[in-house]
Design a protein around this motif. Structure first.
Motif, mmCIF file in Angstrom:
data_model
loop_
_atom_site.group_PDB
_atom_site.id
_atom_site.type_symbol
_atom_site.label_atom_id
_atom_site.label_comp_id
_atom_site.label_asym_id
_atom_site.label_seq_id
_atom_site.Cartn_x
_atom_site.Cartn_y
_atom_site.Cartn_z
ATOM 1 N N ILE A 64 0.877 -1.169 0.000
ATOM 2 C CA ILE A 64 0.000 0.000 0.000
ATOM 3 C C ILE A 64 0.910 1.213 0.000
ATOM 4 O O ILE A 64 1.705 1.410 0.922
ATOM 5 C CB ILE A 64 -0.934 0.008 1.223
ATOM 6 N N MET A 65 0.809 1.989 -1.060
ATOM 7 C CA MET A 65 1.594 3.204 -1.224
ATOM 8 C C MET A 65 0.731 4.397 -0.801
ATOM 9 O O MET A 65 -0.451 4.234 -0.527
ATOM 10 C CB MET A 65 2.055 3.318 -2.681
ATOM 11 N N PRO A 66 1.292 5.601 -0.762
ATOM 12 C CA PRO A 66 0.492 6.753 -0.325
ATOM 13 C C PRO A 66 -0.805 6.966 -1.118
ATOM 14 O O PRO A 66 -1.791 7.441 -0.559
ATOM 15 C CB PRO A 66 1.449 7.930 -0.502
ATOM 16 N N ASN A 67 -0.812 6.592 -2.406
ATOM 17 C CA ASN A 67 -2.018 6.832 -3.199
ATOM 18 C C ASN A 67 -2.430 5.667 -4.087
ATOM 19 O O ASN A 67 -3.227 5.848 -5.001
ATOM 20 C CB ASN A 67 -1.859 8.101 -4.044
ATOM 21 N N TRP A 95 9.842 5.480 -4.994
ATOM 22 C CA TRP A 95 8.725 6.417 -4.921
ATOM 23 C C TRP A 95 9.055 7.785 -5.520
ATOM 24 O O TRP A 95 8.213 8.410 -6.158
ATOM 25 C CB TRP A 95 8.270 6.555 -3.475
ATOM 26 N N ALA A 96 10.276 8.262 -5.348
ATOM 27 C CA ALA A 96 10.640 9.596 -5.842
ATOM 28 C C ALA A 96 10.437 9.723 -7.351
ATOM 29 O O ALA A 96 10.168 10.810 -7.858
ATOM 30 C CB ALA A 96 12.087 9.924 -5.471
ATOM 31 N N ALA A 97 10.545 8.609 -8.074
ATOM 32 C CA ALA A 97 10.377 8.637 -9.533
ATOM 33 C C ALA A 97 9.140 7.879 -10.001
ATOM 34 O O ALA A 97 8.964 7.673 -11.198
ATOM 35 C CB ALA A 97 11.624 8.052 -10.200
ATOM 36 N N ASP A 98 8.274 7.484 -9.073
ATOM 37 C CA ASP A 98 7.094 6.684 -9.399
ATOM 38 C C ASP A 98 6.075 7.509 -10.177
ATOM 39 O O ASP A 98 5.780 8.650 -9.825
ATOM 40 C CB ASP A 98 6.457 6.179 -8.103
ATOM 41 N N ALA A 143 6.632 13.598 -8.125
ATOM 42 C CA ALA A 143 7.746 13.152 -8.970
ATOM 43 C C ALA A 143 7.824 14.003 -10.227
ATOM 44 O O ALA A 143 6.822 14.357 -10.828
ATOM 45 C CB ALA A 143 7.581 11.682 -9.340
ATOM 46 N N VAL A 144 9.031 14.318 -10.612
ATOM 47 C CA VAL A 144 9.251 15.044 -11.855
ATOM 48 C C VAL A 144 9.894 14.063 -12.816
ATOM 49 O O VAL A 144 11.016 13.622 -12.615
ATOM 50 C CB VAL A 144 10.184 16.256 -11.626
ATOM 51 N N ALA A 179 10.797 13.029 -16.867
ATOM 52 C CA ALA A 179 10.971 13.528 -18.231
ATOM 53 C C ALA A 179 10.162 12.703 -19.220
ATOM 54 O O ALA A 179 9.613 13.213 -20.173
ATOM 55 C CB ALA A 179 12.449 13.506 -18.597
ATOM 56 N N ALA A 180 10.123 11.399 -19.002
ATOM 57 C CA ALA A 180 9.397 10.513 -19.915
ATOM 58 C C ALA A 180 8.821 9.359 -19.106
ATOM 59 O O ALA A 180 9.317 9.038 -18.040
ATOM 60 C CB ALA A 180 10.341 9.978 -20.986
ATOM 61 N N LYS A 181 7.796 8.748 -19.652
ATOM 62 C CA LYS A 181 7.165 7.617 -18.974
ATOM 63 C C LYS A 181 8.044 6.382 -19.126
ATOM 64 O O LYS A 181 8.194 5.850 -20.213
ATOM 65 C CB LYS A 181 5.781 7.348 -19.563
ATOM 66 N N PRO A 182 8.635 5.905 -18.021
ATOM 67 C CA PRO A 182 9.449 4.685 -18.111
ATOM 68 C C PRO A 182 8.569 3.446 -18.144
ATOM 69 O O PRO A 182 7.413 3.489 -17.756
ATOM 70 C CB PRO A 182 10.264 4.719 -16.816
ATOM 71 N N THR A 183 9.135 2.366 -18.599
ATOM 72 C CA THR A 183 8.443 1.079 -18.581
ATOM 73 C C THR A 183 8.565 0.531 -17.170
ATOM 74 O O THR A 183 9.608 0.635 -16.534
ATOM 75 C CB THR A 183 9.117 0.108 -19.568
ATOM 76 N N ALA A 184 7.505 -0.038 -16.666
ATOM 77 C CA ALA A 184 7.550 -0.648 -15.337
ATOM 78 C C ALA A 184 8.589 -1.765 -15.344
ATOM 79 O O ALA A 184 8.738 -2.493 -16.320
ATOM 80 C CB ALA A 184 6.177 -1.200 -14.972
ATOM 81 N N ALA A 185 9.309 -1.879 -14.224
ATOM 82 C CA ALA A 185 10.392 -2.849 -14.124
ATOM 83 C C ALA A 185 9.940 -4.274 -14.399
ATOM 84 O O ALA A 185 10.667 -5.068 -14.966
ATOM 85 C CB ALA A 185 11.025 -2.753 -12.745
ATOM 86 N N TRP A 186 8.719 -4.609 -13.993
ATOM 87 C CA TRP A 186 8.256 -5.980 -14.164
ATOM 88 C C TRP A 186 7.897 -6.288 -15.606
ATOM 89 O O TRP A 186 7.729 -7.442 -15.966
ATOM 90 C CB TRP A 186 7.086 -6.263 -13.234
ATOM 91 N N GLU A 187 7.760 -5.273 -16.474
ATOM 92 C CA GLU A 187 7.416 -5.489 -17.881
ATOM 93 C C GLU A 187 8.634 -5.756 -18.757
ATOM 94 O O GLU A 187 8.481 -6.133 -19.896
ATOM 95 C CB GLU A 187 6.663 -4.276 -18.447
ATOM 96 N N VAL A 188 9.814 -5.512 -18.233
ATOM 97 C CA VAL A 188 11.036 -5.658 -19.023
ATOM 98 C C VAL A 188 11.303 -7.105 -19.351
ATOM 99 O O VAL A 188 11.081 -7.985 -18.624
ATOM 100 C CB VAL A 188 12.244 -5.024 -18.295
#
Length: 183
Positions: free
Chosen positions: A77-80, A162-165, A171-172, A174-183
């Motif tokens: 459970i994350m903050p949101n 979380w800082a880059a989530d 979070a700031v 630059a681009a939408k990264p791929t979720a780690a589990w999708e790699v």
């Protein structure tokens, strides 16, 4: 005469033709309404749940007690938002059910959880009928053991990232990264 207001059409994220009552493993993400950080805060590499987050955790784990066909795997459970792996085993369901009971779907689990958590959260906040959750949720059918292990790792490492989530409103990116589990 005014025509009825049309809601925007939402694109379905479900697999076309897939039966979400089937026995299997599912990865779900359920987000708070407007991605508000309602459930706690990230401190270092862990999440500190507040009273609302504790309600979310209680209702999530209670789902297992209420539904014999459900097994809970990893979750956070994350903050949101909430990330979780859910196992559905329909072979278990009929043995403990009333005659004529129907198999229940992933959607019915999520809807029941959201309703119970919303009711308790709104009672605590004194905000009857306020939205707590976004209308829908993200789901992914887990297809193999390697994918399951990547998703478990993603869940475990979520607070540290979380800082880059993408779900973190502060979070700031630059681009939408791929979720780690999708790699």
């Amino acid at each position: 005469m005014d025509s009825p207001r049309r809601l925007p059409e939402r694109r379905s994220i479900r697999l076309p033709g897939y039966d979400y009552r089937l026995t299997g493993l599912y990865f779900v993400t359920i987000c708070a309404h407007e991605r508000r950080c309602l459930f706690g805060e990230v401190s270092g590499e862990s999440v500190r749940l507040n009273a609302l987050g504790q309600i979310v955790e209680t209702e999530w784990t209670k789902s297992r007690e209420l539904r014999r066909e459900i097994a809970m795997d990893a979750y956070i459970i994350m903050p949101n938002h909430l990330h979780a792996i859910v196992a559905i085993d329909q072979a278990v369901h009929p043995a403990g059910s009333a005659p004529g009971a129907r198999n229940r779907s992933l959607g019915s689990l999520v809807n029941g959880f959201k309703a119970a958590a919303t009711r308790r959260i709104n009672e605590l906040r004194g905000t009857p009928e306020s939205a707590v959750w976004q209308r829908n949720y993200y789901e992914h059918v887990v297809r193999n053991e390697d994918e399951l292990n990547r998703i478990r790792e993603y869940i475990a490492l979520n607070p540290a990232k979380w800082a880059a989530d993408l779900e973190n409103p502060a979070a700031v990116l630059a681009a939408k990264p791929t979720a780690a589990w999708e790699v």
